[in-house]
Motif scaffolding. Structure first.
Motif, PDB file in Angstrom:
ATOM      1  N   SER B 101       0.833  -1.206   0.000  1.00  0.00           N
ATOM      2  CA  SER B 101       0.000   0.000   0.000  1.00  0.00           C
ATOM      3  C   SER B 101       0.866   1.254   0.000  1.00  0.00           C
ATOM      4  O   SER B 101       0.511   2.250  -0.627  1.00  0.00           O
ATOM      5  CB  SER B 101      -0.960  -0.007   1.185  1.00  0.00           C
ATOM      6  OG  SER B 101      -0.250  -0.005   2.397  1.00  0.00           O
ATOM      7  N   TYR B 102       2.008   1.204   0.676  1.00  0.00           N
ATOM      8  CA  TYR B 102       2.915   2.359   0.654  1.00  0.00           C
ATOM      9  C   TYR B 102       3.509   2.544  -0.743  1.00  0.00           C
ATOM     10  O   TYR B 102       3.717   3.658  -1.198  1.00  0.00           O
ATOM     11  CB  TYR B 102       4.041   2.193   1.666  1.00  0.00           C
ATOM     12  CG  TYR B 102       3.585   2.068   3.095  1.00  0.00           C
ATOM     13  CD1 TYR B 102       2.922   3.124   3.713  1.00  0.00           C
ATOM     14  CD2 TYR B 102       3.805   0.907   3.818  1.00  0.00           C
ATOM     15  CE1 TYR B 102       2.499   3.029   5.023  1.00  0.00           C
ATOM     16  CE2 TYR B 102       3.388   0.793   5.132  1.00  0.00           C
ATOM     17  CZ  TYR B 102       2.733   1.848   5.731  1.00  0.00           C
ATOM     18  OH  TYR B 102       2.303   1.743   7.020  1.00  0.00           O
ATOM     19  N   LYS B 104       2.157   1.555  -3.635  1.00  0.00           N
ATOM     20  CA  LYS B 104       1.131   2.041  -4.558  1.00  0.00           C
ATOM     21  C   LYS B 104       0.832   3.514  -4.320  1.00  0.00           C
ATOM     22  O   LYS B 104       0.528   4.256  -5.250  1.00  0.00           O
ATOM     23  CB  LYS B 104      -0.142   1.223  -4.396  1.00  0.00           C
ATOM     24  CG  LYS B 104      -0.082  -0.115  -5.100  1.00  0.00           C
ATOM     25  CD  LYS B 104      -1.456  -0.754  -5.038  1.00  0.00           C
ATOM     26  CE  LYS B 104      -1.423  -2.228  -5.341  1.00  0.00           C
ATOM     27  NZ  LYS B 104      -2.626  -2.888  -4.823  1.00  0.00           N
ATOM     28  N   ALA B 105       0.881   3.932  -3.051  1.00  0.00           N
ATOM     29  CA  ALA B 105       0.584   5.332  -2.742  1.00  0.00           C
ATOM     30  C   ALA B 105       1.808   6.224  -2.973  1.00  0.00           C
ATOM     31  O   ALA B 105       1.764   7.414  -2.700  1.00  0.00           O
ATOM     32  CB  ALA B 105       0.113   5.458  -1.299  1.00  0.00           C
ATOM     33  N   GLN B 107       4.605   6.337  -1.349  1.00  0.00           N
ATOM     34  CA  GLN B 107       5.037   6.943  -0.093  1.00  0.00           C
ATOM     35  C   GLN B 107       6.428   6.493   0.323  1.00  0.00           C
ATOM     36  O   GLN B 107       6.984   7.031   1.271  1.00  0.00           O
ATOM     37  CB  GLN B 107       4.035   6.628   1.021  1.00  0.00           C
ATOM     38  CG  GLN B 107       2.732   7.416   0.876  1.00  0.00           C
ATOM     39  CD  GLN B 107       1.658   6.950   1.827  1.00  0.00           C
ATOM     40  OE1 GLN B 107       1.625   5.781   2.212  1.00  0.00           O
ATOM     41  NE2 GLN B 107       0.763   7.848   2.205  1.00  0.00           N
TER      42      GLN B 107
END
Lengths: 316, 419
Positions: B101-102, B104-105, B107
């Motif tokens: 998720s990091y 994809k975002a 971050q």
């Protein structure tokens, strides 16, 4: 400015009194004093609620989908089809019902016992109130041990006590069984809050003048009838206040359950599920929708009460 | 006058509080975010910190640890900080899909070049590098390896039940559980608190029951969740649960205690159990002993703590310096013996480790590597949370609802894909 007006107060004579009154009553002066809290409330309460509502109507469904476009009721209809949500919702309802009834009854009984002005009332009062001083998290940890679900020779906590005093048939699985979980979970909450409810009832009883009871006694009413027809009807505002306080505590419950069972499935309630959806799933839009559902549930309880209070105060 | 001076004092106090409040760390400091706050974990981190300050004496070390719950609390804090654009200079996360998720975002930063310049692409096992790589890029530096598929037991209790050697297959293990039960000992220790430890057991049962190829296929859609293999695993899992301790609310250290005290037979838990027991003064080989999870010998189901470089880190240089220490031989050898895990690097010195960890180091070099689901390798945060929850539900319902369980596992797979 505050210092200056204090000095004025000291030097006041009768002739100046009206002047001071006028100053305090001036609408702008009052407004000035509450302005900071109005601004803070506007931003941190209502602004944030508005922001959460906005999120709940968006497509911001994961950490990387930074899509704030309007999604209508999509997140809310998703919730209705989500078995985890309905599970958490029904858990919360069960918890609320058991908690409120249990706390009311035990608080009332304690208040009735103390109301007669028994010896050492102060001692009992503070003993019963004491659980309120403990944080939900600390309490959760100790109740987790007390409500351990092991039975027989492996039993600890409450099950061990039952075992030792020959009440072995009372041993049960507490909050770990799907059917009984929320009943067990309400126990520590009842234990904690009933002292507070007792104090509220006690204050209510003390607010009723003794003349009324005496008059009733003179008229030959039995003790039961005095309570039933004289005292309880006068307690209805107290009763309502208690329902509201307990109701909103119950809807928001998080720390107690997290302290006892962490994120476990069986005891999941709305607040826990909201936390999971926001921080684990990073589905911000859906998490916001759950937050709004909790807010609405509390509003349903609190707003009619506020209207009622405003009306009765205006009547006075 | 007096009142005025009081006001001044009050204002000064407010100003003082404001200036000492931990806002942005000053230049020349490294803020590191972990969930290692006590015991062997904290000791290991301190070892690595010492190594870091030796190499970077001018950088102040700021440890923003959030304790507890296998990092679930820390993840909550971290998610909000990342979302608010206020990242630390580096943070701890399980290596693998947990980082997705990091990534994809956008971050966290791509660290592939660091792997080349530091030579990590050669000293880390190739299987591991393959798992860490998403679309040709690597986003974290693993500092340690834990093994999830380990069977722990108490030799004295096993002797009582007439068991002299560890079972080598899942069915063999189930047969042993019955022997324990006959001897009046719970077959297997179960830790129901918070669902994850039960999910950890299920993860092992899946692996042992269907083998590594099909198991790996579960996470990328090649093996279907609603087919026979999963159903067989569920049946065996239910059978194993039926031999468990009656308390469903134990934390894993308490469940482990049942084994070391001879009240329960087997325990499937990661190898952090060993360092926990040693810190309680128990002896490996005498008070407790181990074997590879039955039916999974030659397979190393791993999980790893790793460090990342967030996009927009206030002190990027310090973050990179920390990552270099985390991947270095000195850093890993300072960290791992204390944490009770093995080094990711294959050139670590075995003399620093105890007998279990020495054996684990050998297996790490030769075994087939398979990821752990509950500890972030196979699923992202969302999938992991859903997986734990589904297993927890099955367990709470006394392992009766097998159909609902299978359905829930499919739903968890979908949750993971959608997040």
């Amino acid at each position: 400015m505050a210092v200056a007006s204090l000095k004025n107060l000291k030097n006041l004579n009768d002739g100046r009194m009206p002047k001071r009154k006028k100053k305090v009553n001036s609408p702008w002066g009052g407004f000035f004093f509450v302005l900071p809290s109005i601004i803070a409330m506007a931003i941190f309460v209502y602004g944030m609620i508005g922001w959460t509502v906005r999120y709940s109507f968006s497509n911001r469904t994961s950490a990387w989908k930074k899509d704030m476009s309007f999604a209508g009721m999509a997140r809310y209809t998703e919730l209705l089809q989500d078995p985890e949500f309905t599970h958490a919702f029904s858990n919360l309802l069960k918890f609320t019902i058991v908690f409120m009834i249990g706390t009311l009854i035990s608080g009332l009984i304690m208040a009735l016992l103390l109301e007669k002005g028994i010896r050492g009332e102060g001692f009992f009062r503070s003993t019963y109130l004491y659980p309120m001083a403990i944080s939900f998290i600390a309490m959760g940890t100790s109740w987790r041990w007390l409500m351990d679900s092991a039975k027989g020779d492996r039993a600890t906590g409450l099950n061990l006590i039952f075992d030792r005093i020959g009440l072995g048939f009372l041993e049960n699985t507490w909050y770990t069984s799907i059917k009984g979980s929320m009943f067990a979970m309400a126990l520590p909450a009842i234990w904690q809050m009933s002292g507070y409810v007792m104090a509220l009832f006690l204050a209510g009883f003390r607010g009723i003048p003794d003349d009324l009871r005496e008059a009733a006694r003179v008229d030959g009413a039995s003790e039961f009838k005095i309570y039933r027809h004289i005292l309880f009807p006068q307690l209805s505002p107290t009763f309502l206040t208690i329902l509201i306080i307990l109701g909103h505590i119950s809807m928001k419950v998080f720390d107690l359950i997290y302290g006892i069972a962490s994120k476990g499935y069986v005891t999941k309630v709305l607040a826990i599920y909201m936390w999971q959806v926001i921080f684990d799933f990073q589905n911000y839009a859906k998490g916001a929708a759950i937050a709004i559902v909790i807010l609405l549930m509390i509003a349903v309880v609190v707003i009619p009460y506020l209207i009622y209070v405003n009306k009765t105060e205006e009547a006075k | 006058m007096l009142k005025k001076s009081k006001l001044v004092v009050a204002l000064a106090a407010v100003a003082l509080v404001a200036s000492t409040a931990p806002a942005a760390p000053a230049a020349g400091s490294l803020e590191i975010f972990t969930w290692w706050a006590s015991g062997g974990e904290a000791a290991g981190l301190e070892g690595m910190t010492t190594e870091f300050t030796k190499q970077n004496p001018d950088t102040e070390f700021v440890n923003a640890a959030v304790a507890g719950a296998a990092g679930t609390n820390a993840k909550g804090v971290l998610v909000s900080r990342m979302e608010a654009g206020n990242p630390p200079d580096t943070f701890q996360a399980h290596a693998g899909a947990e980082l997705s998720s990091y990534v994809k975002a956008k971050q966290i930063e791509d660290l592939t070049s660091l792997y080349k310049s530091e030579g990590w692409d050669k000293v880390f096992p190739a299987d591991l590098i393959k798992t860490l790589t998403t679309k040709g890029k690597i986003y974290s530096v693993p500092v340690n390896i834990h093994r999830a598929n380990v069977l722990w037991w108490n030799p004295a209790a096993a002797k009582k039940a007439g068991i002299t050697s560890a079972p080598t297959s899942l069915d063999g293990m189930i047969a042993d559980l019955a022997k324990f039960k006959k001897a009046g000992i719970d077959g297997i220790a179960l830790a129901g608190q918070g669902d994850w430890a039960i999910a950890h057991l299920f993860d092992y049962v899946l692996l042992a029951s269907m083998g590594p190829d099909k198991f790996n296929g579960l996470w990328n859609g090649k093996t279907k969740w609603n087919k026979k293999d999963v159903k067989t695993a569920i049946k065996k899992f239910a059978k194993i649960l039926s031999y468990g301790n009656s308390s469903k609310s134990l934390d894993w250290p308490d469940a482990g205690k049942l084994v070391t005290e001879g009240k329960a037979g087997y325990f499937i838990m990661g190898d952090w159990a060993s360092s926990q027991w040693q810190s309680e003064g128990l002896k490996l080989g005498k008070d407790y002993t181990w074997a590879p999870g039955p039916g999974t010998s030659g397979i190393y189901q791993w999980l790893s703590d790793s460090f990342t470089l967030p996009v927009g880190a206030p002190n990027r240089e310090a973050g990179i310096a920390w990552l270099k220490v985390a991947g270095s031989l000195a850093g890993q050898d300072a960290f791992n013996p204390k944490k009770g895990s093995i080094a990711v690097r294959t050139d670590s010195d075995p003399k620093l480790y105890d007998s279990y960890l020495k054996a684990a180091m050998k297996s790490w070099k030769v075994d087939r590597l398979v990821g752990s689901t509950v500890h972030g390798v196979n699923y992202g945060n969302a999938g992991m949370s859903a997986y734990n929850s589904v297993v927890g539900k099955f367990y709470a319902g006394n392992a009766k609802d097998k159909k609902g369980f299978a359905k829930g596992l499919v739903a968890a797979y979908k949750t993971n894909k959608a997040a």
